[in-house]
Design an enzyme around this catalytic site. Structure first.
Site, PDB file in Angstrom:
ATOM      1  N   ASP A  25     -28.724  17.100 -17.836  1.00 23.33           N
ATOM      2  CA  ASP A  25     -27.558  17.430 -18.664  1.00 23.33           C
ATOM      3  C   ASP A  25     -27.039  18.818 -18.298  1.00 23.33           C
ATOM      4  OD1 ASP A  25     -26.837  17.708 -22.220  1.00 23.33           O
ATOM      5  OD2 ASP A  25     -25.588  17.109 -20.544  1.00 23.33           O
TER       6      ASP A  25
ATOM      7  N   GLY B  32     -25.315  22.888 -31.413  1.00 23.73           N
ATOM      8  CA  GLY B  32     -25.518  22.254 -30.113  1.00 23.73           C
ATOM      9  C   GLY B  32     -25.434  20.755 -30.192  1.00 23.73           C
ATOM     10  N   GLY B  33     -25.803  20.095 -29.099  1.00 26.68           N
ATOM     11  CA  GLY B  33     -25.847  18.642 -29.072  1.00 26.68           C
ATOM     12  C   GLY B  33     -26.697  18.132 -30.206  1.00 26.68           C
TER      13      GLY B  33
ATOM     14  N   ILE C 251     -24.887  30.851 -35.035  1.00 30.53           N
ATOM     15  CA  ILE C 251     -23.964  31.265 -33.979  1.00 30.53           C
ATOM     16  C   ILE C 251     -23.457  30.093 -33.162  1.00 30.53           C
ATOM     17  CG2 ILE C 251     -24.707  33.665 -33.739  1.00 30.53           C
ATOM     18  CD1 ILE C 251     -26.552  32.758 -31.483  1.00 30.53           C
ATOM     19  N   GLY C 252     -23.924  28.888 -33.468  1.00 33.23           N
ATOM     20  CA  GLY C 252     -23.413  27.745 -32.726  1.00 33.23           C
ATOM     21  C   GLY C 252     -24.116  26.469 -33.113  1.00 33.23           C
TER      22      GLY C 252
ATOM     23  N   GLY D 135     -29.056  20.133 -33.528  1.00 31.32           N
ATOM     24  CA  GLY D 135     -29.521  21.377 -34.102  1.00 31.32           C
ATOM     25  C   GLY D 135     -28.468  22.478 -34.093  1.00 31.32           C
TER      26      GLY D 135
ATOM     27  N   LYS E 163     -33.279  27.794 -32.513  1.00 29.91           N
ATOM     28  CA  LYS E 163     -32.587  26.505 -32.614  1.00 29.91           C
ATOM     29  C   LYS E 163     -33.311  25.677 -33.649  1.00 29.91           C
ATOM     30  CE  LYS E 163     -32.217  23.361 -29.153  1.00 29.91           C
ATOM     31  NZ  LYS E 163     -31.606  22.935 -27.885  1.00 29.91           N
TER      32      LYS E 163
ATOM     33  N   VAL F 205     -27.854  26.803 -33.795  1.00 27.95           N
ATOM     34  CA  VAL F 205     -28.486  27.976 -33.210  1.00 27.95           C
ATOM     35  C   VAL F 205     -28.203  29.198 -34.083  1.00 27.95           C
ATOM     36  CG1 VAL F 205     -28.677  29.399 -31.151  1.00 27.95           C
ATOM     37  CG2 VAL F 205     -28.207  26.960 -30.935  1.00 27.95           C
TER      38      VAL F 205
END
Ligand SMILES: *[C@@H]1O[C@H](CO)[C@@H](O)[C@H](O)[C@H]1NC(C)=O
Ligand SMILES: *[C@@H]1O[C@H](CO)[C@@H](O)[C@H](O)[C@H]1NC(C)=O
Ligand SMILES: *[C@@H]1O[C@H](CO)[C@@H](O)[C@H](O)[C@H]1NC(C)=O
Ligand SMILES: *[C@@H]1O[C@H](CO)[C@@H](O)[C@H](O)[C@H]1NC(C)=O
Ligand SMILES: *[C@@H]1O[C@H](CO)[C@@H](O)[C@H](O)[C@H]1NC(C)=O
Length: 620
Positions: free
Chosen positions: A572, A453-454, A450-451, A456, A472, A458
């Site tokens: 962050d 990330g910076g 579903i996405g 890894g 993740k 998800v």
């Protein structure tokens, strides 16, 4: 009765022969298999890397198959100083499949005998002091999927025989002293996905055969001495997401076929001698978020639609010979940081807002907060500015107040991943099992992703109980990168220590070579960033809801900064890292770069930040 049994001499001979053969076989087995396993144990012992007296298959970082033959050696992060790599007698380990000795204080050369490890799929020896040249026998390792030798002191050239390693997916040889040309046989490595050769002294031109590596996602060749042009065959690399060639001596023009690279998100061609125009086709790159063409000899006009690229956050065209007028798409764009300085552009006086000024050209723009140009974005900026001020004051106040109540080493009670071999699930109804997760995601099939990330990806997984969790997972190529592994471990450590209703909940994790994932509570509404980008969602997301979100985040930060033994600094916070559940309650996520504020330490050198903002050398 007995007299009726007739035994022919032939049968007797056959039977006796069979029995003897069986006996011989078992004798051979009895002699050979234990002895080859003992050989392996002896060979391991002779390295001096272990001194345990137990069976070798139980030693730290040694993994065997059922027959007792060593298949995997992993001493990455063991903090051992291993010395010469040649202490490991490669010919003694015919079944070795993976060799992981990153950051182990290895020195000496890579022995020629490495070529006997014909089963090897991963050779991962980065962050050591290996010297000498790449042995030609490496080409014997045709099963190899990952070759990672970055940050060593290797010199010489890359042998053309590299083209025989047909299974290669990742080739990470950045930060060495390699010279010579990029062999055209790279074009034969059709599975290659990550090619990193930056920070070497490679020369010559980029072979057009590179265009045959259809699976290439990352292509990092910056900081070399490459010359010649960018081959137009680059247009075939349709998977390419990250193309850097900065700080070389590349000349010629940017091939218009660059417009075919629809997945390209990061393009850095800065500090070369590129001339010609910026091809109009560049505006086809809808996913482009980072564009650096600065410090070249590019002339002509800026493509009129450049400022319309929705994902573009950073664009640097400075130090070129660009002329003509600045397109409205750029001058009207409040969201992207455009550096157009040091060109021969004309109409800066018509630029409406103050952010665009500077000497001959223009510079600035509001640095990449988001991309859309509606009022919600402006509201977002206001909210974020208020929020940033709030965050800053909380941080300062937090530091002042918490100085007194510091207790050290309180993290030592956290579960420590011993040798990366840990799977732990807690605080849940006890129904999550490793197998369920693998099954629910069909072993992390892309369709559950579903996405990204910076670091890894998800995934969303529905467990047999009906519960939905988010996972993740580190990409296999991120695992040999200490910065990502560290972020991952850091997140586990942080989230297993802190609990708060506005901090994302970690249910469990798996830290093992083959399964690197974290299990979280699933957040239905995704990130604040996505919410604000969607016209419809953003419209529904009214002021009351927004204030609630800010309150939630403030609560979480206040808790992190005040209520904990040592203040925790997230480092962050961005709309990407704020997640929303179905009731639009906010949760702070992504603790990969968070750290404890230890007043006794002045060490500020840890990596921090989101991809795109952190140094490209550390990111993907
Ligand atoms: C070998 O054993 C000694 C204790 O007997 C220990 O201090 C040392 O660290 C061990 N060395 C290695 C390489 O494991
Ligand atoms: C290459 O592999 C073969 C077995 O496939 C082996 O016999 C040979 O010794 C290896 N060559 C080198 C240089 O290691
Ligand atoms: C690459 O492939 C071509 C054609 O398949 C072949 O002729 C060439 O020898 C290969 N090169 C290497 C180094 O394997
Ligand atoms: C582009 O990226 C998407 C996911 O981000 C992927 O599904 C697609 O296959 C990629 N396209 C190519 C040509 O690799
Ligand atoms: C753009 O690139 C130039 C030269 O490479 C650099 O000096 C400048 O700082 C960059 N601008 C921004 C806004 O990063």
């Amino acid at each position: 009765m007995a007299s009726s049994i007739i035994i022919s001499p032939a049968v007797v001979v056959v039977t006796i022969t069979s029995i003897m053969m069986i006996m011989l076989f078992s004798l051979a087995n009895a002699l050979s298999s234990p002895s080859s396993s003992t050989d392996e144990a002896e060979a391991l012992r002779r390295t001096g890397w272990w001194n345990s007296t137990s069976a070798h298959c139980t030693w730290d970082g040694v993994y065997c198959n059922k027959a007792g033959s060593v298949t995997l050696i992993d001493l990455t992060y063991s903090r051992k100083e291993l010395g010469e790599l040649s202490k490991l007698e490669f010919s003694s380990f015919p079944s070795l499949v993976e060799l992981w000795l990153g950051a182990c204080g290895l020195n000496g050369t890579i022995p020629h005998q490495i070529g006997t490890l014909t089963q090897l799929t991963f050779l991962v020896l980065p962050l050591n002091n290996l010297t000498g040249e790449l042995p030609l026998s490496l080409a014997n390792l045709t099963q190899l999927e990952g070759l990672s030798l970055y940050s060593n002191r290797l010199h010489g050239s890359i042998p053309p025989q590299i083209g025989k390693m047909k299974n290669l997916i990742g080739f990470n040889l950045h930060y060495n002293n390699l010279t010579g040309v990029i062999p055209s046989s790279f074009g034969n490595l059709t599975n290659l996905t990550y090619l990193r050769l930056y920070g070497n002294q490679m020369s010559g031109f980029i072979p057009p055969q590179i265009g045959k590596i259809k699976n290439l996602i990352s292509f990092f060749l910056h900081d070399n001495n490459l010359t010649g042009v960018i081959p137009s065959s680059f247009g075939n690399l349709t998977s390419l997401t990250y193309l850097t060639l900065s700080s070389n001596q590349i000349s010629g023009f940017i091939p218009p076929k660059i417009g075919y690279l629809l997945n390209l998100s990061y393009l850095d061609l800065s500090a070369n001698q590129i001339n010609g125009f910026i091809p109009r086709e560049i505006v086809n790159l809808k996913k482009l978020s980072y564009l650096d063409l600065s410090n070249n000899l590019i002339s002509g006009k800026i493509p009129s639609q450049l400022g319309n690229l929705k994902e573009l956050e950073y664009s640097n065209l400075s130090y070129n010979n660009l002329s003509g007028t600045i397109p409205h798409s750029i001058s009207d764009n409040y969201m992207t940081s455009f550096d157009l300085s040091h060109n021969q552009l004309e109409n800066q006086s018509t630029i409406p807002h103050e952010a665009f000024r500077h000497d001959k050209g223009l510079c600035g723009g509001i640095k990449g907060l988001s991309h859309c140009k509606n009022r919600h974005q402006i509201i977002l900026i206001i909210v974020i500015s208020i929020f940033a001020t709030l965050l800053l004051s909380i941080t300062v106040v937090g530091i002042l107040f918490c100085k007194q109540k510091i207790r050290k080493n309180q993290l030592s009670k956290t579960t420590k991943a011993k040798n990366g071999d840990l799977f732990s699930i807690w605080d849940y109804d006890g129904t999550i099992a490793y197998d369920d997760i693998i099954q629910a995601t069909e072993d992390f099939d892309i369709k559950y992703c579903i996405g990204i990330g910076g670091y890894g990806s998800v995934y969303k997984a529905q467990l047999p109980s009906g519960k939905v969790v988010a996972l993740k997972k580190l990409h296999s190529w991120e695992r040999d990168d200490p910065t990502y592994l560290k972020s991952f471990e850091n997140e586990v450590q942080m989230l297993s220590t802190i609990q708060h209703r506005n901090i994302v909940k970690l249910y469990g994790f798996c830290l093992h070579k083959r399964c690197m994932f974290l299990v979280y509570k699933y957040m239905e509404k995704g990130s604040l960033y996505c919410m604000l980008r969607d016209e419809v969602e953003a419209m529904e997301f009214n002021w009351i809801k927004r204030v609630n979100v800010v309150k939630g985040i403030a609560n979480a930060l206040s808790y992190m900064h005040h209520d904990y033994d040592l203040p925790i600094i997230h480092r962050d916070i961005s709309s990407n890292n704020i997640l929303l559940d179905s009731k639009l309650e906010a949760f702070v996520a992504d603790f990969g770069t968070a750290r404890l504020l230890d007043p006794d330490s002045s060490n500020q050198t840890l990596l921090a930040g989101t991809y795109g903002y952190i140094a490209p050398a550390l990111g993907w």
